[in-house]
Design an enzyme around this catalytic site. Structure first.
Site, PDB file in Angstrom:
ATOM      1  N   GLY A 101       0.724  -1.213  -0.017  1.00  0.00           N
ATOM      2  CA  GLY A 101       0.099  -0.116  -0.169  1.00  0.00           C
ATOM      3  C   GLY A 101       0.987   1.389   0.121  1.00  0.00           C
TER       4      GLY A 101
ATOM      5  N   SER B 146      -4.210   0.020  14.062  1.00  0.00           N
ATOM      6  CA  SER B 146      -4.908   1.002  14.143  1.00  0.00           C
ATOM      7  C   SER B 146      -5.419   1.275  15.551  1.00  0.00           C
ATOM      8  CB  SER B 146      -6.169   0.971  13.085  1.00  0.00           C
ATOM      9  OG  SER B 146      -7.261   2.085  13.501  1.00  0.00           O
TER      10      SER B 146
ATOM     11  N   TYR C  45     -13.550  -3.479  10.271  1.00  0.00           N
ATOM     12  CA  TYR C  45     -11.971  -2.881  10.560  1.00  0.00           C
ATOM     13  C   TYR C  45     -11.238  -2.844  11.786  1.00  0.00           C
ATOM     14  CZ  TYR C  45      -8.612   0.727   9.869  1.00  0.00           C
ATOM     15  OH  TYR C  45      -7.397   1.386   9.814  1.00  0.00           O
TER      16      TYR C  45
ATOM     17  N   THR D 236     -11.995  -4.935  14.137  1.00  0.00           N
ATOM     18  CA  THR D 236     -11.871  -6.414  14.356  1.00  0.00           C
ATOM     19  C   THR D 236     -10.556  -6.847  13.550  1.00  0.00           C
ATOM     20  OG1 THR D 236     -14.210  -6.742  14.962  1.00  0.00           O
ATOM     21  CG2 THR D 236     -12.620  -8.956  14.627  1.00  0.00           C
TER      22      THR D 236
END
Length: 256
Positions: free
Chosen positions: A15, A144, A157, A159
């Protein structure tokens, strides 16, 4: 022919074309790594890599779809053939969508887990196998704050990022014997194309209220933490999660 004749360490950033990934790529390149900018969007990855080369750094673009085990394996086969090594892996690629829990679509849950968790597992396995032969490696998984504290709409997201934190610890204890450290950086709210599209005005107001620094972070602030964990100086740090969040995780009541 080995395309890394300089002998520089090779860093792969998934990414890596935009947002946090582009900042990580730039900072690692500035620190002397040969940076492989991996992204599902090859055109965007090429632009980022070309800009780094134009600035006098070593970089190349690589297409990689973290949702496809075959694509991951193919990309690492190219890395082994062209460079013969992968010293640093930054698992930054991820997907995020928000829905209420009662209406959360199964297809998005499965896609999120596939990219955000299984993709991290597979990339970590492939990279670690190349690191073992060198007796040295750094893996940094981008999780995150949503994996530490729950947030509305983030059923998949949050989890998935909690799973990345657990996976980081598992990888760390199993790879320590090979001189490989594995850590995670957990960004708080950061101004990126993804958050600009995903965060409503109400979400932004919530963060401004709950983040003690009263602002979003920058991509460079996340990248700096990643680069520390990818450096020699972090050799005795493994299995840890570092929130880079302006105090969000530490916060509770913020006014007297």
């Amino acid at each position: 022919m080995n395309r890394n004749d300089s002998g520089a360490r090779v860093a792969l950033v998934t990414g890596g074309a935009m947002g946090i990934g582009a900042s990580i790529s730039a900072q690692l390149a500035a620190r002397g790594h040969t940076v492989l900018v991996a992204d599902i969007n090859l055109e965007a990855a090429s632009k980022t890599a070309d800009a780094l080369v134009a600035a006098g750094h070593r970089a190349a673009a690589l297409q990689m779809d973290l949702g496809s085990p075959e694509a991951i394996a193919q990309a690492f086969a190219h890395i082994e053939k062209d460079y013969g090594r992968c010293d640093v892996l930054v698992n930054n690629a991820g997907v995020a969508r928000t829905y209420s829990f009662l209406d959360y679509p199964l297809d998005n849950w499965l896609q999120t887990m596939n990219v955000n968790v299984t993709g991290v597992l597979l990339a970590g396995q492939h990279a670690a196998r190349l690191m073992v032969s060198k007796g040295w490696g750094r893996i940094v998984n981008i999780s995150s704050i949503s994996g530490i504290r729950a947030g509305a709409g983030r059923t998949a997201y949050g989890t998935s990022k909690a799973a990345v934190i657990g996976l980081t610890r598992q990888m760390a204890i199993e790879l320590a014997q090979y001189g490989i450290t594995v850590n995670s950086v957990a960004p708080g709210p950061v101004d990126t194309p993804m958050t600009q599209a995903m965060h409503s005005e109400q979400t932004r107001e919530s963060y401004y209220r709950l983040v003690p620094m009263r602002r979003y972070g920058t991509t460079d602030e996340i990248a700096s933490a990643v680069c520390y964990l990818a450096a020699e100086e972090s050799a005795y740090i493994t299995g840890h999660v570092i929130p880079v969040d302006g105090g969000f995780v530490a916060g509770g009541v913020l006014e007297i």
